[in-house]
Design a protein around this motif. Structure first.
Motif, PDB file in Angstrom:
ATOM      1  N   TRP A  27      55.950  63.332 -63.840  1.00 35.94           N
ATOM      2  CA  TRP A  27      57.199  64.092 -63.978  1.00 35.94           C
ATOM      3  C   TRP A  27      57.968  63.665 -65.217  1.00 35.94           C
ATOM      4  N   GLN A  28      58.070  62.349 -65.434  1.00 32.85           N
ATOM      5  CA  GLN A  28      58.813  61.864 -66.599  1.00 32.85           C
ATOM      6  C   GLN A  28      58.127  62.242 -67.899  1.00 32.85           C
ATOM      7  N   GLU A  29      56.797  62.324 -67.882  1.00 31.70           N
ATOM      8  CA  GLU A  29      56.055  62.643 -69.104  1.00 31.70           C
ATOM      9  C   GLU A  29      56.020  64.146 -69.400  1.00 31.70           C
ATOM     10  N   SER A  30      56.405  64.961 -68.436  1.00 30.73           N
ATOM     11  CA  SER A  30      56.353  66.410 -68.615  1.00 30.73           C
ATOM     12  C   SER A  30      57.584  66.915 -69.362  1.00 30.73           C
ATOM     13  N   PRO A  31      57.438  67.990 -70.128  1.00 28.84           N
ATOM     14  CA  PRO A  31      58.596  68.549 -70.849  1.00 28.84           C
ATOM     15  C   PRO A  31      59.713  68.914 -69.882  1.00 28.84           C
ATOM     16  N   GLY A  32      60.955  68.652 -70.306  1.00 27.15           N
ATOM     17  CA  GLY A  32      62.102  68.991 -69.480  1.00 27.15           C
ATOM     18  C   GLY A  32      63.011  70.016 -70.119  1.00 27.15           C
ATOM     19  N   GLN A  33      62.660  70.412 -71.342  1.00 27.66           N
ATOM     20  CA  GLN A  33      63.397  71.451 -72.047  1.00 27.66           C
ATOM     21  C   GLN A  33      62.436  72.135 -73.021  1.00 27.66           C
ATOM     22  N   PHE A  34      62.802  73.312 -73.481  1.00 27.59           N
ATOM     23  CA  PHE A  34      61.883  74.078 -74.315  1.00 27.59           C
ATOM     24  C   PHE A  34      61.526  73.349 -75.609  1.00 27.59           C
ATOM     25  N   TYR A  71      58.097  73.757 -64.242  1.00 29.99           N
ATOM     26  CA  TYR A  71      58.860  73.432 -63.037  1.00 29.99           C
ATOM     27  C   TYR A  71      60.072  72.562 -63.366  1.00 29.99           C
ATOM     28  N   LYS A  72      59.863  71.599 -64.233  1.00 25.44           N
ATOM     29  CA  LYS A  72      60.954  70.676 -64.578  1.00 25.44           C
ATOM     30  C   LYS A  72      62.114  71.411 -65.234  1.00 25.44           C
ATOM     31  N   ILE A  73      61.790  72.361 -66.113  1.00 29.37           N
ATOM     32  CA  ILE A  73      62.836  73.174 -66.737  1.00 29.37           C
ATOM     33  C   ILE A  73      63.565  73.992 -65.675  1.00 29.37           C
ATOM     34  N   LEU A  74      62.809  74.576 -64.748  1.00 32.66           N
ATOM     35  CA  LEU A  74      63.432  75.337 -63.658  1.00 32.66           C
ATOM     36  C   LEU A  74      64.383  74.464 -62.850  1.00 32.66           C
ATOM     37  N   LEU A  75      63.932  73.254 -62.494  1.00 30.26           N
ATOM     38  CA  LEU A  75      64.782  72.352 -61.700  1.00 30.26           C
ATOM     39  C   LEU A  75      66.023  71.952 -62.484  1.00 30.26           C
ATOM     40  N   ASN A  76      65.863  71.662 -63.764  1.00 30.99           N
ATOM     41  CA  ASN A  76      67.002  71.253 -64.585  1.00 30.99           C
ATOM     42  C   ASN A  76      68.013  72.377 -64.758  1.00 30.99           C
ATOM     43  N   ARG A  77      67.518  73.582 -65.018  1.00 36.63           N
ATOM     44  CA  ARG A  77      68.408  74.699 -65.320  1.00 36.63           C
ATOM     45  C   ARG A  77      69.069  75.284 -64.068  1.00 36.63           C
ATOM     46  N   GLN A  88      68.848  68.804 -53.069  1.00 32.64           N
ATOM     47  CA  GLN A  88      68.812  69.977 -52.194  1.00 32.64           C
ATOM     48  C   GLN A  88      68.294  71.236 -52.893  1.00 32.64           C
ATOM     49  N   ASN A  89      67.844  71.098 -54.118  1.00 29.21           N
ATOM     50  CA  ASN A  89      67.280  72.245 -54.827  1.00 29.21           C
ATOM     51  C   ASN A  89      66.005  72.703 -54.117  1.00 29.21           C
ATOM     52  N   LEU A  90      65.982  73.953 -53.721  1.00 27.98           N
ATOM     53  CA  LEU A  90      64.853  74.474 -52.947  1.00 27.98           C
ATOM     54  C   LEU A  90      63.592  74.674 -53.776  1.00 27.98           C
ATOM     55  N   LEU A  91      63.702  74.573 -55.082  1.00 25.98           N
ATOM     56  CA  LEU A  91      62.523  74.729 -55.936  1.00 25.98           C
ATOM     57  C   LEU A  91      61.662  73.469 -55.980  1.00 25.98           C
ATOM     58  N   TRP A  92      62.111  72.372 -55.386  1.00 21.86           N
ATOM     59  CA  TRP A  92      61.328  71.136 -55.395  1.00 21.86           C
ATOM     60  C   TRP A  92      59.966  71.320 -54.730  1.00 21.86           C
ATOM     61  N   GLY A  93      59.883  72.206 -53.760  1.00 24.02           N
ATOM     62  CA  GLY A  93      58.618  72.389 -53.068  1.00 24.02           C
ATOM     63  C   GLY A  93      57.484  72.782 -53.994  1.00 24.02           C
ATOM     64  N   LEU A  94      57.781  73.517 -55.053  1.00 24.85           N
ATOM     65  CA  LEU A  94      56.733  73.997 -55.961  1.00 24.85           C
ATOM     66  C   LEU A  94      56.113  72.867 -56.785  1.00 24.85           C
ATOM     67  N   VAL A 154      47.200  73.011 -68.879  1.00 23.75           N
ATOM     68  CA  VAL A 154      47.390  71.573 -69.057  1.00 23.75           C
ATOM     69  C   VAL A 154      48.429  71.137 -68.021  1.00 23.75           C
ATOM     70  N   PHE A 155      48.108  70.125 -67.241  1.00 17.56           N
ATOM     71  CA  PHE A 155      48.942  69.770 -66.099  1.00 17.56           C
ATOM     72  C   PHE A 155      50.391  69.506 -66.498  1.00 17.56           C
ATOM     73  N   THR A 156      50.625  68.718 -67.528  1.00 16.84           N
ATOM     74  CA  THR A 156      52.005  68.390 -67.897  1.00 16.84           C
ATOM     75  C   THR A 156      52.744  69.615 -68.443  1.00 16.84           C
ATOM     76  N   ASP A 157      52.046  70.541 -69.075  1.00 20.39           N
ATOM     77  CA  ASP A 157      52.699  71.766 -69.536  1.00 20.39           C
ATOM     78  C   ASP A 157      53.142  72.621 -68.356  1.00 20.39           C
ATOM     79  N   ARG A 158      52.256  72.774 -67.356  1.00 23.62           N
ATOM     80  CA  ARG A 158      52.635  73.569 -66.181  1.00 23.62           C
ATOM     81  C   ARG A 158      53.724  72.857 -65.399  1.00 23.62           C
ATOM     82  N   MET A 159      53.619  71.543 -65.249  1.00 28.25           N
ATOM     83  CA  MET A 159      54.659  70.793 -64.555  1.00 28.25           C
ATOM     84  C   MET A 159      55.980  70.886 -65.311  1.00 28.25           C
ATOM     85  N   GLY A 160      55.899  70.946 -66.633  1.00 32.52           N
ATOM     86  CA  GLY A 160      57.109  71.089 -67.440  1.00 32.52           C
ATOM     87  C   GLY A 160      57.870  72.373 -67.143  1.00 32.52           C
TER      88      GLY A 160
END
Length: 424
Positions: free
Chosen positions: A33-40, A64-70, A84-90, A56-62
């Motif tokens: 999670w920390q290694e994945s992109p968190g912004q564009f 999700y990370k952008i979605l969670l952050n935004r 409590q963000n419901l998008l964590w399940g993904l 690429v796993f970190t790109d796809r995880m990124g």
């Protein structure tokens, strides 16, 4: 005095917030999670567009990370730290797929998902292809709804090395090929931005979008089953059916709840010799979950949609869903994680359930079987070894805030099953 139904999720949210204090939430994040992109701007840029490779796993995880952050600001009213963000399940589900080897080339004809290319997501993976519709399409719908802060025209998604026609890569293409899925996700993101949004309604719209996302992929990728054992293929189908039951009860896919729930999922791909509930390298909980999923899948195949429709009727009221959630969580809590420690020379082993994880410590002396615990509520992720005045070594979990039951020798009914097993 009875509480109004609208208070149900407020109380559950408070419970989760209290529980969060017992966890370091960052320990619950998906792998890398920390290694994945968190912004564009963390992605590469080509021809003025951000380039994302969903294979690429970190790109796809990124994504999700952008979605969670935004989207964090919209869930802040339900609890702190975006828990409590419901998008964590993904992303948590995607992380389990990665950790359990389900995103790699199932036939191992390539190095995709293995050394020297462990981050590669194989287009031949049934799990990866199904997940594409729960990662790329929600991401594009969020772009289309305007919550990600950039235009869909500024993002380029790369195709897989083959079967390109089975996927979509931009808002217009996905709208054309999978209009219902894109529409349901856009409805969710639009409602999320409403100042009057409620947790219960967000759950409804989320699960509507989630289940719609899974309507087309099983037919599109049915041929992928031939790459797996019959046990794994059936598990995948059973899991897809079980998701419909979770949707009916509107399971809250928050960080802590999803993390706990996923402890019951199999930690590796099933092979032809695996027979639940007798899979030795699975925990008791994982074995029982497999049996339950098989029962759900079998009943669904025999009765068609009858059983699911009955379940949906039973789960129509918020009170019924709340009661089921409490029962569901109590069942999972009834399976403590058994931890057994043993040391010999400079090596010792920590066993969580039936999974052995080796660790090393230069301070250990050769000793016999020491002491064991049944630990509830969290895994022992960073243990230390210390000794008392008599020189007996103890396993001390560093994570705090959870209940701990100490068991010595062969006492402790819940841990007796592990007493005769050799770890080293």
């Amino acid at each position: 005095m009875a509480l109004p139904p609208s208070w149900a999720w407020v109380l559950l949210g408070c419970a989760s917030a209290s529980l969060a204090g017992a966890f370091n939430l960052s320990n619950l994040y998906p792998p890398l999670w920390q290694e994945s992109p968190g912004q564009f701007s963390d992605y590469g840029v080509e021809n003025g567009k951000y380039v994302i490779d969903p294979w690429v796993f970190t790109d796809r995880m990124g994504m999700y990370k952008i979605l969670l952050n935004r989207t964090a600001t919209y869930f802040a009213k339900f609890g702190p730290e975006n828990e409590q963000n419901l998008l964590w399940g993904l992303p948590l589900q995607h992380g389990w797929q990665y950790r359990s080897g389900r995103l790699a080339d199932p036939e191992r004809r390539t190095n995709c998902g293995y050394e020297p290319d462990p981050l590669c997501i194989s287009v031949d993976s049934w799990w990866a292809d199904m997940n594409y519709f729960l990662s790329v399409l929600p991401f594009l719908a969020a772009l289309d709804s305007g919550i990600l802060g950039t235009s869909p025209n500024n993002v380029t998604l790369l195709p897989p090395p083959k079967d390109q026609m089975r996927f979509c890569y931009n808002v217009s293409g996905c709208r054309s090929s999978f209009p219902d899925t894109m529409n349901q996700w856009k409805i969710f993101f639009q409602y999320m931005q409403s100042p009057w949004s409620t947790f219960e309604e967000l759950l409804k719209y989320l699960w509507d979008a989630h289940t719609t996302s899974l309507k087309d992929p099983p037919k599109i990728f049915e041929d992928r089953h031939t790459y797996y054992s019959e046990k794994e293929a059936n598990f995948g189908d059973n899991w897809a059916v079980a998701v419909l039951y979770l949707a009916a009860c509107r399971f809250p896919t928050t960080l802590i709840r999803t993390y706990k729930f996923q402890k019951g999922l199999p930690p590796r791909i099933l092979n032809s010799t695996d027979i639940a509930p007798f899979i030795r390298d699975f925990t008791e909980l994982q074995n029982i979950v497999l049996v339950a999923l098989k029962m759900i899948g079998d009943v669904n195949r025999v009765t068609g949609s009858l059983t699911l429709n009955i379940w949906k009727i039973l789960m129509m009221t918020q009170t019924a869903r709340k009661e089921f959630l409490l029962l569901f969580e109590n069942v999972f809590e009834s399976f403590p994680t058994c931890v057994l420690a043993q040391a010999a020379g400079t090596e010792w082993s920590l066993k969580v359930g039936r999974q052995k994880e080796p660790h090393r410590s230069s301070v250990l002396q050769p000793v016999a079987l020491l002491r064991w615990w049944c630990v509830r509520d969290t895994e022992v992720t960073t243990p230390t070894l210390t000794n008392d005045e008599a020189g007996t070594w103890f396993l001390i979990p560093k994570a705090g805030g959870y209940r701990q039951e100490e068991r010595e020798g062969e006492s402790g009914r819940l841990c007796d099953q592990l007493a005769s097993e050799t770890l080293i």
